[in-house]
Design a protein around this motif. Structure first.
Motif, PDB file in Angstrom:
ATOM      1  N   TYR A 151       0.819  -1.212   0.000  1.00  0.00           N
ATOM      2  CA  TYR A 151       0.000   0.000   0.000  1.00  0.00           C
ATOM      3  C   TYR A 151       0.852   1.260   0.000  1.00  0.00           C
ATOM      4  CZ  TYR A 151      -3.763   3.194   1.137  1.00  0.00           C
ATOM      5  OH  TYR A 151      -4.665   4.211   1.090  1.00  0.00           O
ATOM      6  N   LEU A 190       1.123   4.855   0.787  1.00  0.00           N
ATOM      7  CA  LEU A 190       0.383   5.850   1.585  1.00  0.00           C
ATOM      8  C   LEU A 190       0.218   7.139   0.792  1.00  0.00           C
ATOM      9  CD1 LEU A 190       2.233   5.290   4.934  1.00  0.00           C
ATOM     10  CD2 LEU A 190      -0.201   4.901   4.547  1.00  0.00           C
ATOM     11  N   GLU A 198      -5.326  11.626   3.751  1.00  0.00           N
ATOM     12  CA  GLU A 198      -5.514  10.723   4.897  1.00  0.00           C
ATOM     13  C   GLU A 198      -6.926  10.156   4.943  1.00  0.00           C
ATOM     14  OE1 GLU A 198      -3.396   9.579   6.996  1.00  0.00           O
ATOM     15  OE2 GLU A 198      -1.643  10.895   6.863  1.00  0.00           O
ATOM     16  N   ASN A 235      -6.955   7.160   2.748  1.00  0.00           N
ATOM     17  CA  ASN A 235      -6.305   6.044   3.455  1.00  0.00           C
ATOM     18  C   ASN A 235      -7.265   5.400   4.458  1.00  0.00           C
ATOM     19  OD1 ASN A 235      -3.788   6.462   2.180  1.00  0.00           O
ATOM     20  ND2 ASN A 235      -3.124   7.906   3.754  1.00  0.00           N
ATOM     21  N   ALA A 236      -7.921   6.242   5.243  1.00  0.00           N
ATOM     22  CA  ALA A 236      -8.792   5.722   6.316  1.00  0.00           C
ATOM     23  C   ALA A 236      -9.993   4.987   5.729  1.00  0.00           C
ATOM     24  CB  ALA A 236      -9.246   6.869   7.222  1.00  0.00           C
ATOM     25  N   LEU A 268      -8.935   1.667   4.381  1.00  0.00           N
ATOM     26  CA  LEU A 268      -8.728   0.710   5.475  1.00  0.00           C
ATOM     27  C   LEU A 268     -10.054   0.159   5.985  1.00  0.00           C
ATOM     28  CD1 LEU A 268      -6.615  -0.616   7.298  1.00  0.00           C
ATOM     29  CD2 LEU A 268      -6.836   1.337   8.836  1.00  0.00           C
ATOM     30  N   LEU A 279     -11.174  -2.337   3.555  1.00  0.00           N
ATOM     31  CA  LEU A 279     -10.336  -3.531   3.668  1.00  0.00           C
ATOM     32  C   LEU A 279     -10.842  -4.429   4.798  1.00  0.00           C
ATOM     33  CD1 LEU A 279      -7.657  -4.784   2.523  1.00  0.00           C
ATOM     34  CD2 LEU A 279      -6.515  -3.692   4.466  1.00  0.00           C
ATOM     35  N   GLY A 280     -11.134  -3.808   5.938  1.00  0.00           N
ATOM     36  CA  GLY A 280     -11.672  -4.582   7.052  1.00  0.00           C
ATOM     37  C   GLY A 280     -12.975  -5.267   6.683  1.00  0.00           C
ATOM     38  N   LEU A 290     -12.327  -8.233   4.196  1.00  0.00           N
ATOM     39  CA  LEU A 290     -11.603  -9.342   4.838  1.00  0.00           C
ATOM     40  C   LEU A 290     -12.496 -10.062   5.843  1.00  0.00           C
ATOM     41  CD1 LEU A 290      -8.019  -7.806   5.264  1.00  0.00           C
ATOM     42  CD2 LEU A 290      -8.816  -9.433   3.536  1.00  0.00           C
ATOM     43  N   HIS A 291     -13.291  -9.291   6.587  1.00  0.00           N
ATOM     44  CA  HIS A 291     -14.267  -9.926   7.472  1.00  0.00           C
ATOM     45  C   HIS A 291     -15.290 -10.721   6.673  1.00  0.00           C
ATOM     46  CE1 HIS A 291     -13.462  -8.961  11.598  1.00  0.00           C
ATOM     47  NE2 HIS A 291     -13.114  -7.732  11.259  1.00  0.00           N
ATOM     48  N   LEU A 327      -5.401 -10.489   7.245  1.00  0.00           N
ATOM     49  CA  LEU A 327      -4.303  -9.721   6.668  1.00  0.00           C
ATOM     50  C   LEU A 327      -3.023 -10.225   7.334  1.00  0.00           C
ATOM     51  CD1 LEU A 327      -3.306  -7.285   4.950  1.00  0.00           C
ATOM     52  CD2 LEU A 327      -3.695  -5.849   6.966  1.00  0.00           C
ATOM     53  N   THR A 366       3.833  -0.975   3.658  1.00  0.00           N
ATOM     54  CA  THR A 366       3.338   0.343   3.281  1.00  0.00           C
ATOM     55  C   THR A 366       4.535   1.173   2.855  1.00  0.00           C
ATOM     56  OG1 THR A 366       3.509   1.071   5.574  1.00  0.00           O
ATOM     57  CG2 THR A 366       1.356   0.342   4.831  1.00  0.00           C
ATOM     58  N   MET A 378       7.075  -3.414  -1.886  1.00  0.00           N
ATOM     59  CA  MET A 378       6.750  -2.459  -2.935  1.00  0.00           C
ATOM     60  C   MET A 378       7.867  -1.425  -2.970  1.00  0.00           C
ATOM     61  SD  MET A 378       3.083  -0.529  -3.338  1.00  0.00           S
ATOM     62  CE  MET A 378       2.224  -1.553  -4.510  1.00  0.00           C
ATOM     63  N   HIS A 429       7.853   6.675   7.586  1.00  0.00           N
ATOM     64  CA  HIS A 429       6.712   6.847   6.693  1.00  0.00           C
ATOM     65  C   HIS A 429       5.898   8.048   7.159  1.00  0.00           C
ATOM     66  CE1 HIS A 429       7.615   3.167   4.682  1.00  0.00           C
ATOM     67  NE2 HIS A 429       7.729   2.557   5.850  1.00  0.00           N
ATOM     68  N   SER A 489       2.727   8.663   7.246  1.00  0.00           N
ATOM     69  CA  SER A 489       1.349   8.524   7.724  1.00  0.00           C
ATOM     70  C   SER A 489       1.259   7.335   8.664  1.00  0.00           C
ATOM     71  CB  SER A 489       0.405   8.306   6.552  1.00  0.00           C
ATOM     72  OG  SER A 489      -0.847   7.853   7.006  1.00  0.00           O
ATOM     73  N   ALA A 502      -1.826   5.948   8.978  1.00  0.00           N
ATOM     74  CA  ALA A 502      -3.193   5.479   8.714  1.00  0.00           C
ATOM     75  C   ALA A 502      -3.273   3.963   8.572  1.00  0.00           C
ATOM     76  CB  ALA A 502      -3.746   6.135   7.460  1.00  0.00           C
ATOM     77  N   VAL A 503      -2.284   3.350   7.951  1.00  0.00           N
ATOM     78  CA  VAL A 503      -2.353   1.908   7.774  1.00  0.00           C
ATOM     79  C   VAL A 503      -1.424   1.232   8.772  1.00  0.00           C
ATOM     80  CG1 VAL A 503      -2.064  -0.019   6.188  1.00  0.00           C
ATOM     81  CG2 VAL A 503      -2.998   2.134   5.382  1.00  0.00           C
ATOM     82  N   VAL A 537      -4.627  -3.269  12.627  1.00  0.00           N
ATOM     83  CA  VAL A 537      -5.925  -2.824  13.108  1.00  0.00           C
ATOM     84  C   VAL A 537      -6.596  -4.001  13.790  1.00  0.00           C
ATOM     85  CG1 VAL A 537      -8.192  -2.077  12.348  1.00  0.00           C
ATOM     86  CG2 VAL A 537      -6.161  -1.060  11.351  1.00  0.00           C
ATOM     87  N   SER A 572      -9.562  -4.564  14.377  1.00  0.00           N
ATOM     88  CA  SER A 572     -10.848  -5.002  13.839  1.00  0.00           C
ATOM     89  C   SER A 572     -10.691  -5.949  12.656  1.00  0.00           C
ATOM     90  CB  SER A 572     -11.673  -3.790  13.408  1.00  0.00           C
ATOM     91  OG  SER A 572     -11.086  -3.194  12.276  1.00  0.00           O
ATOM     92  N   LEU A 573      -9.469  -6.149  12.179  1.00  0.00           N
ATOM     93  CA  LEU A 573      -9.293  -7.088  11.070  1.00  0.00           C
ATOM     94  C   LEU A 573      -9.368  -8.526  11.595  1.00  0.00           C
ATOM     95  CD1 LEU A 573      -6.486  -5.302   9.025  1.00  0.00           C
ATOM     96  CD2 LEU A 573      -8.914  -5.381   8.533  1.00  0.00           C
ATOM     97  N   PRO A 574      -9.685  -9.473  10.706  1.00  0.00           N
ATOM     98  CA  PRO A 574      -9.786 -10.866  11.154  1.00  0.00           C
ATOM     99  C   PRO A 574      -8.459 -11.339  11.749  1.00  0.00           C
ATOM    100  CG  PRO A 574     -10.699 -10.623   8.952  1.00  0.00           C
ATOM    101  CD  PRO A 574     -10.038  -9.321   9.289  1.00  0.00           C
ATOM    102  N   LEU A 587      -5.172 -13.638  12.824  1.00  0.00           N
ATOM    103  CA  LEU A 587      -4.283 -14.543  12.106  1.00  0.00           C
ATOM    104  C   LEU A 587      -4.723 -15.979  12.354  1.00  0.00           C
ATOM    105  CD1 LEU A 587      -0.840 -12.867  12.812  1.00  0.00           C
ATOM    106  CD2 LEU A 587      -2.294 -12.643  10.814  1.00  0.00           C
TER     107      LEU A 587
END
Lengths: 287, 287
Positions: free
Chosen positions: A43, A45, A49, A52-53, A56, A59-60, A63-64, A70, A75, B1, B272, B274, B276-277, B280, B282-284, B286
């Motif tokens: 990703y 950045l 912002e 980005n938010a 994200l 993305l959540g 993925l859920h 993830l 980044t 990347m 970096h 930012s 922002a990423v 998190v 709230s992500l599923p 591992l």
């Protein structure tokens, strides 16, 4: 990898861009009959912002939605104002059957799941070229990978791939990889009710649908002996599966309408502009 | 990347960009003590076919050099004239010991492999800010992942990472992840002979080296009980390993020169822009 202006539009909601980035990669796993294990994100950045938010958050959500973790990634600082490019690698685990593109046999039937052309119409709605329902726009912005279907079909399909560049070009790729000819009947290409309501059911609509791409439906070859099982899988999972063609000895793609051969459209789908990065024999062999 | 203008320069030879793309990812595997299994490439095709072809030649060279197969990936149409961004995912297999960043213990020694600051000087040579030998330029353009060293050190290191953003910032990250304080002695930071010949051995040179980044050396924490084994590994593989600091209870980074605390430089390495990423919750989870 998805690129602004190529795979998504600058004006697309960032949540949908995240959805699409994940979904198109899961679709590749679906075409191998694989179960997703996780994704790695690349990703850049942005100075924006809020983008980005919102990315994200999307993305959540995706993925859920598919219960995919993830696992990691990277980044990086994206240069200010640069075209957005996002990378994602999806890892999956396949069972004993992993259909390639080259496994079709002469006499096999060509099948496709779901309906074709909705995402193409959705793109035209997104850029203001067409008016139409949200259902079609959603097919463009939030494709749904056919994960369960792919796992159920893998043992039945000799060859399978997902339709990303266009039904006709992707079908021709299976034919070419399998060293077979292929006949596709335009009238069998499954169109959705919303698509037919706004664009009708003429040849032009059907050809546009068959070359539009971005469908992320499964396209597969199977022996006629499996047709009953394939239809049963579709019924069980609530996904239409439609026979649209047949492989035969020889080569090349023939498009028919009601059995009458049509001239092929000048382009069969989306083609990359360069051939520079192709499989290269001088690279180290696979393990 | 990796991104043009951030991780490589527009004027860098495309062969070297391919080398760096692969090498920096293999370096991440090295820091986990992992053996590479293969790579997946995300490549935006350019209108500049010569660049594509030279990139591909460099890709073959580095993959052969490390006996790593190209497993697959994706090529996409890059928008004309856009900043180049290239994605690569390296897959590897680790043994029983996979050092994280958070496994340092109070009393552990901080070690670094090879020499630090060469790539930073190489970058200054590449942009014409400094004159110097090709050996330093090569450290910037063709970093060498410490794969064998990483595999040999993994069972001995409580925490390990590779130095990409800068020695001091990466060392501080191990300290922070391990909830420990850390003292680094500037005079112990290993500098190469070519670097000292053109930049001398003053405090400024040493601080610049310690914050420059792009070294792709291994930075690791280990109990003093392992020091003999670690030095033996370095001798066996012909790679210098140098003790440059020590972890202790508390927090924060202390930089000393000949034992006397120095004010920390205003930036410890590359950061970096930012937040922002970030991981998190709230992500599923591992698997």
């Amino acid at each position: 990898m998805i690129v602004e202006g190529v795979h998504f539009l600058a004006a697309d909601p960032p949540e949908d861009v995240a959805w699409k980035l994940v979904a198109v990669n899961l679709s590749d796993l679906a075409a191998k009959g694989a179960r997703p294990l996780g994704v790695l994100l690349g990703y850049p950045l942005h100075e924006d912002e809020e983008w980005n938010a919102r990315f994200l958050a999307g993305l959540g959500e995706v993925l859920h939605g598919y219960s995919v973790p993830l696992l990691g990634g990277d980044t990086v600082s994206g240069p200010a104002g640069a075209t957005r490019m996002l990378g994602l690698t999806a890892l999956g685990e396949a069972g004993g059957c992993v259909p390639s593109r080259s496994g079709a046999a002469s006499g096999d039937i060509l099948w496709v799941s779901g309906t074709i052309g909705d995402a193409g119409a959705g793109l035209r709605i997104a850029i203001g070229e067409l008016e139409g329902p949200d259902a079609l726009l959603a097919r463009y912005r939030r494709p749904e990978p056919r994960l369960e279907l792919g796992q159920a079909l893998a043992p039945l399909a000799g060859a399978m791939m997902d339709v990303s560049d266009g039904l006709l070009i992707d079908a021709a790729r299976i034919g070419q990889a399998s060293a077979l000819g292929l006949e596709v009947e335009l009238r069998e290409v499954p169109l959705s009710e919303p698509l037919r309501q706004i664009l009708g059911d003429g040849s032009r609509t059907r050809i546009d649908a068959a070359i539009a791409g971005d469908d992320y439906e499964l396209l597969f070859a199977a022996s006629p002996a499996h047709s009953g099982d394939i239809e049963a899988v579709g019924r069980r999972l609530g996904v239409p599966v439609t026979a649209i063609g047949r492989f035969e000895d020889g080569g090349g793609l023939t498009l028919t309408e009601n059995g009458v051969p049509l001239p092929l459209p000048p382009r069969l789908g989306y083609e990359h502009g360069s051939k520079a990065v192709q499989p290269v024999e001088s690279l180290p062999p696979l393990p």
